[in-house]
Design an enzyme around this catalytic site. Structure first.
Site, PDB file in Angstrom:
ATOM      1  N   GLY A  54       0.810  -1.063  -0.158  1.00  0.00           N
ATOM      2  CA  GLY A  54       0.305  -0.248   0.129  1.00  0.00           C
ATOM      3  C   GLY A  54       0.791   1.549  -0.037  1.00  0.00           C
ATOM      4  O   GLY A  54       0.287   2.294  -0.162  1.00  0.00           O
ATOM      5  N   CYS A  55       2.160   0.971  -0.042  1.00  0.00           N
ATOM      6  CA  CYS A  55       2.950   2.111  -0.143  1.00  0.00           C
ATOM      7  C   CYS A  55       3.528   2.340  -1.373  1.00  0.00           C
ATOM      8  O   CYS A  55       3.747   1.400  -2.046  1.00  0.00           O
ATOM      9  CB  CYS A  55       4.104   2.135   1.083  1.00  0.00           C
ATOM     10  N   GLU A  56       3.426   3.940  -1.871  1.00  0.00           N
ATOM     11  CA  GLU A  56       4.151   4.200  -3.359  1.00  0.00           C
ATOM     12  C   GLU A  56       5.676   3.920  -3.341  1.00  0.00           C
ATOM     13  O   GLU A  56       6.206   3.302  -4.195  1.00  0.00           O
ATOM     14  CB  GLU A  56       3.791   5.595  -3.503  1.00  0.00           C
ATOM     15  N   SER A  57       6.362   4.304  -2.233  1.00  0.00           N
ATOM     16  CA  SER A  57       7.684   4.038  -2.055  1.00  0.00           C
ATOM     17  C   SER A  57       7.962   2.603  -1.359  1.00  0.00           C
ATOM     18  O   SER A  57       7.014   2.012  -0.840  1.00  0.00           O
ATOM     19  CB  SER A  57       8.289   4.978  -1.343  1.00  0.00           C
TER      20      SER A  57
END
Length: 131
Positions: A54-57
């Site tokens: 769920g994290c872009e990075s």
């Protein structure tokens, strides 16, 4: 025992760093500087299994023996992780509540993009599952 050994700053010390910031640019700079306060995570824990979904990075989270380790490949996220770890170590309230209150005090809450907020929410949910 420090529950978040990667950070030697308290919420109060973080708030002091932001106390004289008057603009978003100053706050952003402090957040980037804050990222340098995050001690490296042991590379053996930076695995696919420890990636937060769920994290872009890329964000890795590892928890063992009551201690939380976390890292990211993005500087601004690392700065936010310092605040999360300081919130986790404080133990006064839930990590999410302490983190949210701190973001408001620092003047950062309304400046984070929706995708960053989604990633932070995923990190905080993962931490909440640990307890």
């Amino acid at each position: 025992m420090n529950k978040a050994p990667q950070v030697n700053l308290s919420i109060q010390q973080i708030e002091q760093r932001f106390a004289n910031c008057r603009s978003w640019e100053e706050r952003y700079r402090q957040l980037l500087l804050l990222s340098k306060a995050l001690s490296p995570m042991d590379a053996q824990y930076q695995t696919e299994e420890n990636l937060v979904q769920g994290c872009e990075s890329d964000v890795w989270l590892y928890y063992a023996n009551g201690q939380l380790s976390i890292n990211s490949n993005a500087k601004i996220i690392k700065g936010l992780l310092v605040i999360i770890l300081a919130s986790f170590a404080q133990q006064a309230e839930s990590t999410q509540t302490t983190f949210s209150q701190t973001l408001e005090k620092l003047g950062l809450a309304h400046h984070l993009s929706e995708s960053r907020n989604n990633g932070i929410t995923a990190i905080l949910q993962k931490i909440a599952e640990l307890n």
